[in-house]
Design an enzyme around this catalytic site. Structure first.
Site, PDB file in Angstrom:
ATOM      1  N   THR A 161      12.733   5.010  11.107  1.00  0.00           N
ATOM      2  CA  THR A 161      13.802   3.831  11.585  1.00  0.00           C
ATOM      3  C   THR A 161      13.202   2.650  10.817  1.00  0.00           C
ATOM      4  O   THR A 161      12.193   2.099  10.809  1.00  0.00           O
ATOM      5  CB  THR A 161      13.697   3.751  13.065  1.00  0.00           C
ATOM      6  OG1 THR A 161      14.256   4.908  13.614  1.00  0.00           O
ATOM      7  CG2 THR A 161      14.468   2.494  13.400  1.00  0.00           C
TER       8      THR A 161
ATOM      9  N   THR B  71       0.717  -1.410  -0.184  1.00  0.00           N
ATOM     10  CA  THR B  71      -0.145   0.061  -0.086  1.00  0.00           C
ATOM     11  C   THR B  71       0.772   1.398  -0.113  1.00  0.00           C
ATOM     12  O   THR B  71       0.408   2.099  -0.758  1.00  0.00           O
ATOM     13  CB  THR B  71      -0.866  -0.032   1.241  1.00  0.00           C
ATOM     14  OG1 THR B  71      -1.826  -1.035   1.102  1.00  0.00           O
ATOM     15  CG2 THR B  71      -1.785   1.099   1.044  1.00  0.00           C
TER      16      THR B  71
ATOM     17  N   CYS C  26     -10.883  -7.231   0.410  1.00  0.00           N
ATOM     18  CA  CYS C  26     -10.832  -5.886   0.785  1.00  0.00           C
ATOM     19  C   CYS C  26     -12.291  -5.443   0.530  1.00  0.00           C
ATOM     20  O   CYS C  26     -12.695  -4.470   0.779  1.00  0.00           O
ATOM     21  CB  CYS C  26      -9.898  -4.893  -0.371  1.00  0.00           C
ATOM     22  SG  CYS C  26      -8.118  -5.631  -0.244  1.00  0.00           S
TER      23      CYS C  26
HETATM   24  C1  LIG Z   1      -2.043  -7.248  -0.886  1.00  0.00           C
HETATM   25  C2  LIG Z   1      -2.021  -6.046  -2.093  1.00  0.00           C
HETATM   26  C3  LIG Z   1      -1.562  -4.924  -2.026  1.00  0.00           C
HETATM   27  C4  LIG Z   1      -1.377  -4.019  -0.548  1.00  0.00           C
HETATM   28  O1  LIG Z   1      -0.156  -4.744   0.083  1.00  0.00           O
HETATM   29  P1  LIG Z   1      -0.123  -4.726   1.595  1.00  0.00           P
HETATM   30  O2  LIG Z   1       1.425  -4.925   1.980  1.00  0.00           O
HETATM   31  O3  LIG Z   1      -1.131  -5.399   2.200  1.00  0.00           O
HETATM   32  O4  LIG Z   1      -0.348  -3.214   1.859  1.00  0.00           O
HETATM   33  C5  LIG Z   1      -1.287  -3.913  -2.925  1.00  0.00           C
HETATM   34  N1  LIG Z   1      -1.758  -4.445  -4.473  1.00  0.00           N
HETATM   35  C6  LIG Z   1      -1.951  -5.723  -4.693  1.00  0.00           C
HETATM   36  C7  LIG Z   1      -2.129  -6.203  -6.003  1.00  0.00           C
HETATM   37  C8  LIG Z   1      -2.265  -6.563  -3.518  1.00  0.00           C
HETATM   38  O5  LIG Z   1      -2.620  -7.924  -3.544  1.00  0.00           O
END
Ligand SMILES: *Cc1c(COP(=O)(O)O)cnc(C)c1O
Length: 379
Positions: free
Chosen positions: A234, A71, A322
């Site tokens: 950090t 994210t 989601c």
């Molecule tokens: C899971 C996912 C994310 C988000 O990653 P996180 O590390 O959970 O924030 C973004 N893009 C795709 C395609 C994902 O499957």
């Protein structure tokens, strides 16, 4: 016994990954920025991890920037690229992960312009529409390498060529693709690429952004001078160590892992299509991630089916993890042309290399029983 078929949502950490992390949560707790030996060891460890991760992509260590996950990597690449100027245009697809999609929506609220490119019924982006959408003020293209809901693998090499031809930056969300499809720094011509550790049997809350040397990307997190001054905070030392270990393992046994997943996945798809009435496979039949299945079962509510599977100790997702909390049909399933009803009927099963044929059979039998029961109640 539980059967976990939601590996697109997250994965279990391997024992070796936990072991690689533990020292940095206990004895080796130094802050990498500090000036003594304990700190220098932590600093050395993360630089070693950076090298190992760079090796998996064939890039240079200084092109890897550690973040808090997929994210953050997506937000950084998109918002910082666009907001370096007061206005501008970008191009994305209609099937991006919310981390990309909502970043684009945020930019639109700030006055930036975004073109959302259509996909076909299998989820493949229209390259013609993409190229035609490029304008003189287009700053970047962001298209995912592989989709998290329907598993479709996008033609990123072609997208990279188009971007390069028009001098537009190309970012790809490779969270689902990394270690699962072949990514090539030279051939695919992407300038930025997002990865998350917890999708490849690493820890949650850590990821990285690959940024091609020479790409101008302003910082997203402001603060200290970590990560060459472009990503303050950090370092998550233990997380980074876990991610490097997970990445190394994912690439080491990649061929065997993928071929096992293909075999089980294809077996499941063909049995489900043969034995369960009104089963529609969502996503591309062949250009798809090895571990992904996404079906809509006619006259079935996906959420109800997930709850029934849960009672049978099977973890699966309705459409996308989601979107399961919201009533809105998934924007991905809508983009491939599903009706609201068929979108709400979707179930995603994402396997891993440890699934056996016996477990696959159990899941198919449960699915068959549940779906036919729901269809006879509702139909
Ligand atoms: C899971 C996912 C994310 C988000 O990653 P996180 O590390 O959970 O924030 C973004 N893009 C795709 C395609 C994902 O499957």
């Amino acid at each position: 016994m539980m059967i976990y078929m939601d590996n697109a949502a997250t994965t279990r950490m391997r024992r070796e990954v936990v072991e690689a992390m533990l020292p940095y949560m206990t004895a080796e707790y130094g802050n990498p920025s500090a000036g003594y030996e304990l700190a220098a060891r932590a600093k050395k460890a993360i630089e070693q991890a950076r090298e190992e991760i760079a090796d998996t992509l064939g890039c240079e260590a200084e092109e890897i920037f550690f973040t808090s996950g997929g994210t953050e990597s997506d937000n950084w690449a998109i918002k910082s690229t666009m907001m370096a100027k007061n206005r501008g245009h970008m191009i994305t697809s209609k099937i991006e992960h919310h981390a990309v999609f909502h970043s684009c929506r945020f930019l639109e609220q700030k006055g930036y312009q975004v073109s959302y490119i259509d996909v076909d019924a299998d989820g493949l982006i229209s390259l013609e529409q993409l190229e035609n959408a490029i304008r003189p003020d287009t700053r970047m293209i962001s298209v995912m390498a592989a989709n998290n809901e329907i598993g479709t693998v996008e033609p990123i090499a072609e997208i990279g060529k188009i971007a390069r031809k028009h001098h537009v930056l190309f970012h790809t969300d490779a969270v689902q693709a990394y270690s699962n499809i072949d990514l090539n720094i030279e051939r695919d011509e992407f300038d930025m690429l997002s990865v998350s550790a917890h999708k490849i049997n690493g820890p949650k809350g850590v990821g990285f952004l690959y940024v091609r040397k020479g790409t101008k990307l302003p910082p997203f997190m402001c603060g200290g001078a970590q990560e060459h001054g472009v990503r303050a905070g950090t370092e998550n030392v233990s997380g980074i160590m876990g991610m490097a270990k997970a990445a190394k393992l994912a690439f080491q046994n990649r061929k065997m892992r993928l071929s096992h997943e293909y075999e089980i996945r294809n077996y499941m798809i063909s049995r489900i299509q043969r034995e369960i009435p009104y089963a529609k496979l969502n996503g591309h039949p062949t250009k798809r991630l090895a571990n992904n299945m996404n079906f809509s079962f006619g006259n079935v509510d996906g959420g109800t089916l997930i709850a029934m599977l849960d009672h049978q100790n099977i973890c699966a997702a309705s459409g996308s993890a989601c979107t399961s909390a919201s009533k809105e049909a998934s924007h991905v399933l809508k983009a491939i042309g599903l009706s609201d009803e068929m979108a709400h009927a979707a179930v995603r099963l994402t396997i891993n290399e440890n699934i056996t044929f016996q477990e696959a059979d159990y899941v198919i039998n449960c699915l068959k029983y549940d779906v036919m029961r729901l269809q006879s109640e509702l139909g």
